[in-house]
Design an enzyme around this catalytic site. Sequence first.
Site, mmCIF file in Angstrom:
data_model
loop_
_atom_site.group_PDB
_atom_site.id
_atom_site.type_symbol
_atom_site.label_atom_id
_atom_site.label_comp_id
_atom_site.label_asym_id
_atom_site.label_seq_id
_atom_site.Cartn_x
_atom_site.Cartn_y
_atom_site.Cartn_z
ATOM 1 N N SER A 165 -9.146 88.115 10.871
ATOM 2 C CA SER A 165 -9.833 86.836 10.695
ATOM 3 C C SER A 165 -8.841 85.781 10.218
ATOM 4 C CB SER A 165 -11.021 87.004 9.745
ATOM 5 O OG SER A 165 -11.817 85.844 9.707
ATOM 6 N N HIS A 214 -17.648 83.615 12.726
ATOM 7 C CA HIS A 214 -17.319 84.196 14.038
ATOM 8 C C HIS A 214 -18.536 84.273 14.962
ATOM 9 C CE1 HIS A 214 -13.389 84.977 12.457
ATOM 10 N NE2 HIS A 214 -13.915 85.623 11.449
#
Length: 389
Positions: free
Chosen positions: A86, A189
């Site tokens: 991430s 996300h």
Amino acid sequence: MLAVLSPGQGSQKPGFLTPWLDLADVEARLRWWSALAGVDLVHLGTRADADEIKDTARTQPLLVAAALLAAEHLPMHDVGLVAGHSVGELGAAALAGVLPAEAAVTLAGVRGREMAAACALEPTGMAAVLGGDPDEVLAALQAHGLHPANRNGAGQIVAAGAVGGLEKLAAEPPARARIIRLQVAGAFHTPYMAPAEAALAGVAAGVTVADPTRILLSNLDGAPVGHGRETVRRLVRQVTAPVRWDLCMRSLADLGVTGVVELPPAGTLAGLVKRELKGEGAPEIVTLNTPDDLPAARALIARHGGVVARPPASRFRVVVSPAAGTFRPVAELAEGAELRAGQVVGHVTGRQGPVEVTAHDSGPLTEWLAHHEDPVAPGQPLVRIGGSH
């Protein structure tokens, strides 16, 4: 080959940077990066409590800064591969030579602020789904209007979306699955983060980039990225696209990684690698949390490291979904079939109707990564071309 991994949000701990400030120039560097990120990194890494460093706007630049500070004390010229989870991808991109460290910290500050702002637009969240059949878990997520935001391997998929959908998932979990609600600000996300993606893209467009000088794996599909501008495009896209850490770990095995150093705050990614890459050939791992761990990390790099001037040609390529919807592969295509560039391999049917999925390169169809009637998100890997299974 030696891999250095940069962790993502959720790995932070109160005071984890305190011992690093005893090293020369670390505090001065943090104060300079604080000006770029718009947050007090010295305070956040030493005196802030758990609630303060849970704030997305603060956590993201703090994690990128921590990884880069620690890496400055390692012989990175002997590291062949880097990857990040991430927001950790920004740190990894800097370690690969794609971004200057200052740009990575600045972008992390923008990313954190804009994702926090997107979370405030409507009530969303995330939950870890542990266990269960992966296909059944993905079907359950689609049934409740949720997205598979993270696929972390080892039987862990992170669901994200509206709070109501998460509550329904918890009330009706898939068979043999456990639902754990995560203490995060919103649905990272996923398409809910579209405003943050747009804002980050506007800033990232002005950053000077270079091609990576070592292998850099992408969260989008686990594949090495060979060009700097493509890396930045993927970093921006990752704000709304699923994190495929499972495919990154598969690449660690495919590329022959024998040693892993996880940068601070270390432990989360090391745990996932240990659970996923087991048995003969499992990599040796060092978690780097304090300066006391530096000798072990340097020794590991000496045993497993070696210069990789440029990333090798990808041993595999991944075809990703062009849209959200339900995937239907071409029934006649079995694993092992030879594909040609431009060949239709399936369709994704969403609100706007079916969209063709085509192979962007020629080679053997090594593995289906999604199957008949699987729910898929934009950018989700569907088909693996070339390389080993």
